[in-house]
Design an enzyme around this catalytic site. Sequence first.
Site, PDB file in Angstrom:
ATOM      1  N   ASP A 168       0.855  -1.178   0.000  1.00 56.68           N
ATOM      2  CA  ASP A 168       0.000   0.000   0.000  1.00 56.68           C
ATOM      3  C   ASP A 168       0.894   1.232   0.000  1.00 56.68           C
ATOM      4  O   ASP A 168       1.862   1.307   0.771  1.00 56.68           O
ATOM      5  CB  ASP A 168      -0.896   0.008   1.243  1.00 56.68           C
ATOM      6  CG  ASP A 168      -2.358   0.121   0.879  1.00 56.68           C
ATOM      7  OD1 ASP A 168      -2.705   1.106   0.203  1.00 56.68           O
ATOM      8  OD2 ASP A 168      -3.146  -0.749   1.257  1.00 56.68           O
TER       9      ASP A 168
ATOM     10  N   ASP B 163      -3.070   4.641  -2.540  1.00 51.45           N
ATOM     11  CA  ASP B 163      -4.238   5.060  -1.759  1.00 51.45           C
ATOM     12  C   ASP B 163      -4.731   6.438  -2.211  1.00 51.45           C
ATOM     13  O   ASP B 163      -3.940   7.368  -2.376  1.00 51.45           O
ATOM     14  CB  ASP B 163      -3.833   5.084  -0.279  1.00 51.45           C
ATOM     15  CG  ASP B 163      -4.997   5.326   0.656  1.00 51.45           C
ATOM     16  OD1 ASP B 163      -5.913   4.493   0.702  1.00 51.45           O
ATOM     17  OD2 ASP B 163      -4.984   6.361   1.361  1.00 51.45           O
TER      18      ASP B 163
ATOM     19  N   GLU C 145      -6.222   3.736  -6.182  1.00 51.17           N
ATOM     20  CA  GLU C 145      -7.560   3.877  -5.602  1.00 51.17           C
ATOM     21  C   GLU C 145      -8.047   5.271  -5.976  1.00 51.17           C
ATOM     22  O   GLU C 145      -7.471   6.273  -5.560  1.00 51.17           O
ATOM     23  CB  GLU C 145      -7.525   3.723  -4.086  1.00 51.17           C
ATOM     24  CG  GLU C 145      -8.916   3.841  -3.464  1.00 51.17           C
ATOM     25  CD  GLU C 145      -8.894   4.068  -1.958  1.00 51.17           C
ATOM     26  OE1 GLU C 145      -9.889   3.711  -1.305  1.00 51.17           O
ATOM     27  OE2 GLU C 145      -7.897   4.613  -1.450  1.00 51.17           O
TER      28      GLU C 145
ATOM     29  N   HIS D 151     -10.763  -4.060   2.286  1.00 50.31           N
ATOM     30  CA  HIS D 151     -10.757  -3.697   3.707  1.00 50.31           C
ATOM     31  C   HIS D 151     -11.696  -2.539   4.029  1.00 50.31           C
ATOM     32  O   HIS D 151     -11.948  -2.271   5.206  1.00 50.31           O
ATOM     33  CB  HIS D 151      -9.333  -3.322   4.130  1.00 50.31           C
ATOM     34  CG  HIS D 151      -8.807  -2.119   3.398  1.00 50.31           C
ATOM     35  ND1 HIS D 151      -8.524  -2.138   2.052  1.00 50.31           N
ATOM     36  CD2 HIS D 151      -8.535  -0.860   3.821  1.00 50.31           C
ATOM     37  CE1 HIS D 151      -8.095  -0.948   1.679  1.00 50.31           C
ATOM     38  NE2 HIS D 151      -8.102  -0.148   2.728  1.00 50.31           N
ATOM     39  N   ASP D 152     -12.189  -1.847   2.997  1.00 52.46           N
ATOM     40  CA  ASP D 152     -13.087  -0.706   3.208  1.00 52.46           C
ATOM     41  C   ASP D 152     -14.547  -1.032   2.913  1.00 52.46           C
ATOM     42  O   ASP D 152     -15.418  -0.176   3.089  1.00 52.46           O
ATOM     43  CB  ASP D 152     -12.674   0.468   2.314  1.00 52.46           C
ATOM     44  CG  ASP D 152     -11.433   1.169   2.818  1.00 52.46           C
ATOM     45  OD1 ASP D 152     -11.170   1.121   4.038  1.00 52.46           O
ATOM     46  OD2 ASP D 152     -10.712   1.766   1.997  1.00 52.46           O
TER      47      ASP D 152
END
Length: 545
Positions: A98, A193, A247, A319-320
Amino acid sequence: MKKEWYKENFIYQIYPRSFKDSNNDGIGDIVGIIQKIPYLKDLGVGIVWLSPVYKSPMEDNGYDISDYQDIAEEFGSMQDFKTLVKELHKAKIKLVMDLVINHTSIEHEWFKKSVKREGKYKDFYHWEDNKVNWTSFFGGEAWTYNEERGQYYLHLFSKGQPDLNWDNPEVRNEIKKMITFWLDLGVDGFRCDVINLIAKNNKHPNGKFSLILKGREHYLSYPNHHKYIHELNKDVFSKYDCFTVGETTLVKPETAALLTNPTRNELTMVFQFDHMAADNYVVKYFTKKFKMINLKKPLSNWQHVINGKGWNTLYLENHDQPRSINRFGSLDYHYESATMLATMLYFQQGTPFIYQGQELGMTNIGMDKLEDYQDIEAHTVYKTLKKIPFISHNLIMKRIKLMSRDNARTPMQWDDSKNAGFSNKKPWLKVNPNYKDINVAKQINDEDSIYSYYKKIIELRKKYPIIVYGNYNDIDFKNKKIYSYRRLYNNQELVVICNFTDKGYILIKNDYVNYNLILSNYKENDELTLKPYEARVYLKNKGKS
């Protein structure tokens, strides 16, 4: 279309805190991941995406980084990380990290020096004398006063996550050095991210009136983000055999097509969220009844807009996001809907992503008490919604039970022993009570399990290039119950048919009766009737390939 390793492999996302605890402190760690590499190899994944393991005060579970070039003690050491890279590569699995470069933690040395206006760090972040009316993605105000500096700083997420000032070339240089550090350690790529938020209007004007995300016209896909990403690609990414997945929050397909166009040298692929609004009104906590057509439309649209120009990502969980069976399938048809959803998604064009536990059909936990939730987003949303007079505690908790990020963050369910085999100590987050029925040990040797079905999909994708590189075309697009499409490549045709209902669906005729049925989630198939949540994949060779 150019063939690439990142197009042909499944990516498995690991949320380190919840994957495997090796030292029994209740928190997953790097050594725990190393111990489970044989599991990943057996499943057949070729790439692991590791959610943040950097040093962090953990206000937002590692997305608030205090040192980009160190490992958080709870996850292990830098030596553990180096061993992880080595062992994954030995198993022929690549590693993606990440990359959180829109913001840091307030504990980062850069921010501490910026507060004191030290040298080049003075303008490493966004500062203003007066409060600006932008709102945070977590709810509430996006500008907070810092007493020591005597100014307001920008944080599009929590107060502990100040946004970096990407207009400052010194910031970009430090980020490039940090990325190079990890690539030199053997990392194979990055998930970037909220990458389309890095550029801002540095005049920081007040935002227009908006019920959600006031001020977003000044930071959402702001023009300079293309320039900055291209610069990272030119100076760093292009010098390594790596890939990047961005993302991209609230991004439009046309912008994504630019970001992923190989000739522009920006990103390899992006995550988009249009299909994640299939059961909500853009903001996930404002839920609505799921209708399959609301999933089909955006997925199809992204296939058509990106196909031949850039490269798609295929995901339903991360994860979100809450678990996909709760959102788009049926708990009453647990196996059938889990396997149908996998079939619907993973035969489209794009790189497929599996989130840990998805291959088992893990489900939402839906905890009743607010204090049981660790997710900062859930608590911030609760405080924000509680200020609205007509919204009750029970209504807010109902939304949180459905949509909280903690639904996906519960410990991985390895077996039916204490704490699902995740840890011998009480885990940092509650284990889903259904772990005795849904776990690795129960499924890994069962040919009729969700896990085994995922393995079949992965094997088929390796066997047939059409699944990776074929063009995508919808079949009977307006059908609100059946999701079907075809892929075309060389002299082959592949057809996918998925029933999104809990009832049988009668076909007027089966146009594919002479095709080869290469996959189905039912052992017996009726030629003209699809069973509840049935999925079929047909393949036809039209001539010599």
